[in-house]
Motif scaffolding. Structure first.
Motif, PDB file in Angstrom:
ATOM      1  N   GLY A   1      -7.902  -6.450  -8.579  1.00  0.00           N
ATOM      2  CA  GLY A   1      -7.116  -6.494  -7.357  1.00  0.00           C
ATOM      3  C   GLY A   1      -6.785  -5.173  -6.696  1.00  0.00           C
ATOM      4  N   THR A   2      -7.206  -4.057  -7.275  1.00  0.00           N
ATOM      5  CA  THR A   2      -6.940  -2.765  -6.638  1.00  0.00           C
ATOM      6  C   THR A   2      -7.754  -2.636  -5.352  1.00  0.00           C
ATOM      7  N   VAL A   3      -7.096  -2.156  -4.302  1.00  0.00           N
ATOM      8  CA  VAL A   3      -7.756  -1.899  -3.025  1.00  0.00           C
ATOM      9  C   VAL A   3      -7.593  -0.418  -2.699  1.00  0.00           C
TER      10      VAL A   3
ATOM     11  N   ARG B   1     -12.671  -2.785  -2.795  1.00  0.00           N
ATOM     12  CA  ARG B   1     -11.857  -3.664  -3.644  1.00  0.00           C
ATOM     13  C   ARG B   1     -12.470  -3.642  -5.045  1.00  0.00           C
TER      14      ARG B   1
ATOM     15  N   SER C   1      -3.630   3.123  -1.368  1.00  0.00           N
ATOM     16  CA  SER C   1      -4.001   2.212  -2.438  1.00  0.00           C
ATOM     17  C   SER C   1      -2.799   1.345  -2.802  1.00  0.00           C
ATOM     18  N   ASN C   2      -3.088   0.196  -3.355  1.00  0.00           N
ATOM     19  CA  ASN C   2      -2.038  -0.665  -3.871  1.00  0.00           C
ATOM     20  C   ASN C   2      -1.836  -0.444  -5.370  1.00  0.00           C
TER      21      ASN C   2
ATOM     22  N   PHE D   1       0.836  -1.201   0.000  1.00  0.00           N
ATOM     23  CA  PHE D   1       0.000   0.000   0.000  1.00  0.00           C
ATOM     24  C   PHE D   1       0.868   1.248   0.000  1.00  0.00           C
TER      25      PHE D   1
ATOM     26  N   ARG E   1      -8.357   2.470   0.325  1.00  0.00           N
ATOM     27  CA  ARG E   1      -8.736   2.798   1.701  1.00  0.00           C
ATOM     28  C   ARG E   1      -9.051   4.284   1.724  1.00  0.00           C
TER      29      ARG E   1
ATOM     30  N   ALA F   1     -16.980  -3.961  -0.720  1.00  0.00           N
ATOM     31  CA  ALA F   1     -16.907  -2.642  -0.084  1.00  0.00           C
ATOM     32  C   ALA F   1     -17.417  -2.785   1.339  1.00  0.00           C
TER      33      ALA F   1
ATOM     34  N   GLU G   1     -13.352   0.725   2.828  1.00  0.00           N
ATOM     35  CA  GLU G   1     -12.355  -0.041   2.092  1.00  0.00           C
ATOM     36  C   GLU G   1     -13.085  -0.641   0.903  1.00  0.00           C
TER      37      GLU G   1
END
Length: 159
Positions: free
Chosen positions: A70-72, A66, A93-94, A2, A74, A54, A64
């Motif tokens: 695969g993107t997350v 998703r 975010s990732n 992240f 916050r 969510a 949070e």
């Protein structure tokens, strides 16, 4: 891994280096649309197909989310004006590339329904901004499809 994004406030929706703005009308009234956006966070995947999960966080002051692929995200909720506006910024975010993200949903009465305007305000690397500009039509289509599905969910036979 992240990454922390820049902490922006509501004025970023107007000053962001990149703004994608889309609008659509639905037959559901503003209060119902607002409840689906702000109060039923876990229900987002049922109408916004880009969202796979969510959930509210931090006693309802955050989320949070998703996404497919695969993107997350916050997020921190910045505006909760029932029947009018719901806005949040992405804190972590990732995803590679973004430096700041804020989304705002504006709701205005349209006859017996609602005009929904979604602003995606962003800053990021040159490649990130280029990709968003290039994908603008796809983002717009995803928004229109989501709003249509939300309206069907709110006004359909099981509503």
């Amino acid at each position: 891994m992240f990454r922390r994004l820049r902490s922006v406030e509501l004025d970023f929706v107007e000053s962001a280096p990149l703004r994608l703005v889309f609008a659509a009308e639905v037959s559901a009234p503003p209060q119902e649309v607002y409840r689906a956006l702000a109060d039923d966070v876990a229900g987002w995947p049922s109408w916004f197909t880009s969202v796979t999960a969510a959930r509210p966080t931090r006693a309802g002051t955050g989320r949070e989310v998703r996404l497919k692929g695969g993107t997350v995200l916050r997020e921190t909720i910045l505006a909760t004006e029932p029947g009018q506006r719901y806005a949040y910024r992405v804190d972590e975010s990732n995803a590679p590339g973004p430096r700041a993200l804020l989304e705002e949903w504006r709701l205005t009465p349209a006859g017996t329904g609602t005009r929904v305007r979604w602003t995606f305000a962003a800053d990021g690397s040159a490649l990130f901004r280029f990709a968003l500009r290039l994908g603008r039509s796809g983002v717009g289509r995803a928004f229109r499809d989501a709003v249509r599905m939300l309206d069907g969910r709110l006004t359909g036979p099981t509503a």
